[in-house]
Design a protein around this motif. Structure first.
Motif: not given
Length: 242
Positions: A60-83
């Motif tokens: 969606y970002l690659l297709a529509h990101g240019h339509e927005y003034d700001l992009i925020h992303g919170s990618p899933p954190c499970q790959a990095y969490t110590p758990l």
């Protein structure tokens, strides 16, 4: 959630990728932005307080990101969490692909993740609950494509409750992590995070509500970032118009 709090619109838009249940989105909204969220999980739509797109965030970002003034992303954190050291599962590492797509689109961006993801992030700042008078400790890192500062970080002197317990005068800060908790605990956690729309009503899905609040980011974090982002965006537009 039907009634949104009052705010002063700033005429800008933000794309909220991996939007979950809208903690960051609400902060951007309060900072004045109109918000659209994207998540691969269709169940998010029932709790997300703004327009929602069910789909792949990067596509969606690659297709529509240019339509927005700001992009925020919170990618899933499970790959990095110590758990993850205990469950030995394989999770997607999406910080770098998300950044690459953001850079391709060329809009100002924000990437959020947990402290353990610091090696994957570029010069992030750290935000925490007491910076915003919240009664919970939740360190989160934010990488931005524009200059940003963090508020003063108070010492962690207040005592936290044990996970699953309600706050008391002696232990006023909540520990907000997963578990088999009560509806009263989930509602108190939603209040502590500044996310009352996540409260589980009688008869509601308590496990889903617990997951939502435990994965959420307090709106105050995004409001702080959004207000600083606005100045950077206005500057970019002024330069482009000159």
């Amino acid at each position: 959630m039907t009634d949104l709090p009052e705010r002063q619109p700033n005429g800008l838009t933000v794309l909220d990728l991996y939007c979950h249940r809208g903690g960051m989105a609400m902060g951007y909204y309060l900072a004045g932005y109109d918000v659209v969220g994207v998540d691969i999980d269709p169940a998010v739509e029932d709790a997300y307080p703004f327009p929602f797109v069910h789909g792949d965030a990067i596509e969606y970002l690659l297709a529509h990101g240019h339509e927005y003034d700001l992009i925020h992303g919170s990618p899933p954190c499970q790959a990095y969490t110590p758990l993850n050291a205990y469950n030995h599962k394989t999770y997607p590492d999406l910080i770098a692909p998300t950044r690459d797509a953001m850079l391709t689109v060329g809009r100002p961006y924000v990437i959020e993740n947990v402290e353990a993801a610091r090696p994957e992030m570029r010069d992030p700042i750290m935000l925490c609950g007491p910076m915003f008078d919240l009664r919970m400790y939740r360190h989160r890192l934010f990488e931005t494509s524009f200059p940003i500062t963090a508020p003063a970080h108070p010492e962690h002197t207040a005592i936290c409750t044990r996970n699953g317990y309600l706050p008391t005068p002696e232990r006023p800060f909540m520990t907000i992590t997963g578990g088999r908790h009560s509806r009263a605990w989930q509602n108190a956690a939603a209040d502590a995070m500044g996310m009352p729309w996540l409260k589980v009503p009688p008869g509601g899905d308590i496990p889903a509500g617990i997951r939502g609040v435990c994965e959420a980011i307090p709106p105050a974090y995004a409001q702080w970032i959004g207000e600083q982002a606005e100045a950077a965006i206005r500057h970019l537009y002024a330069r482009a118009a000159a």
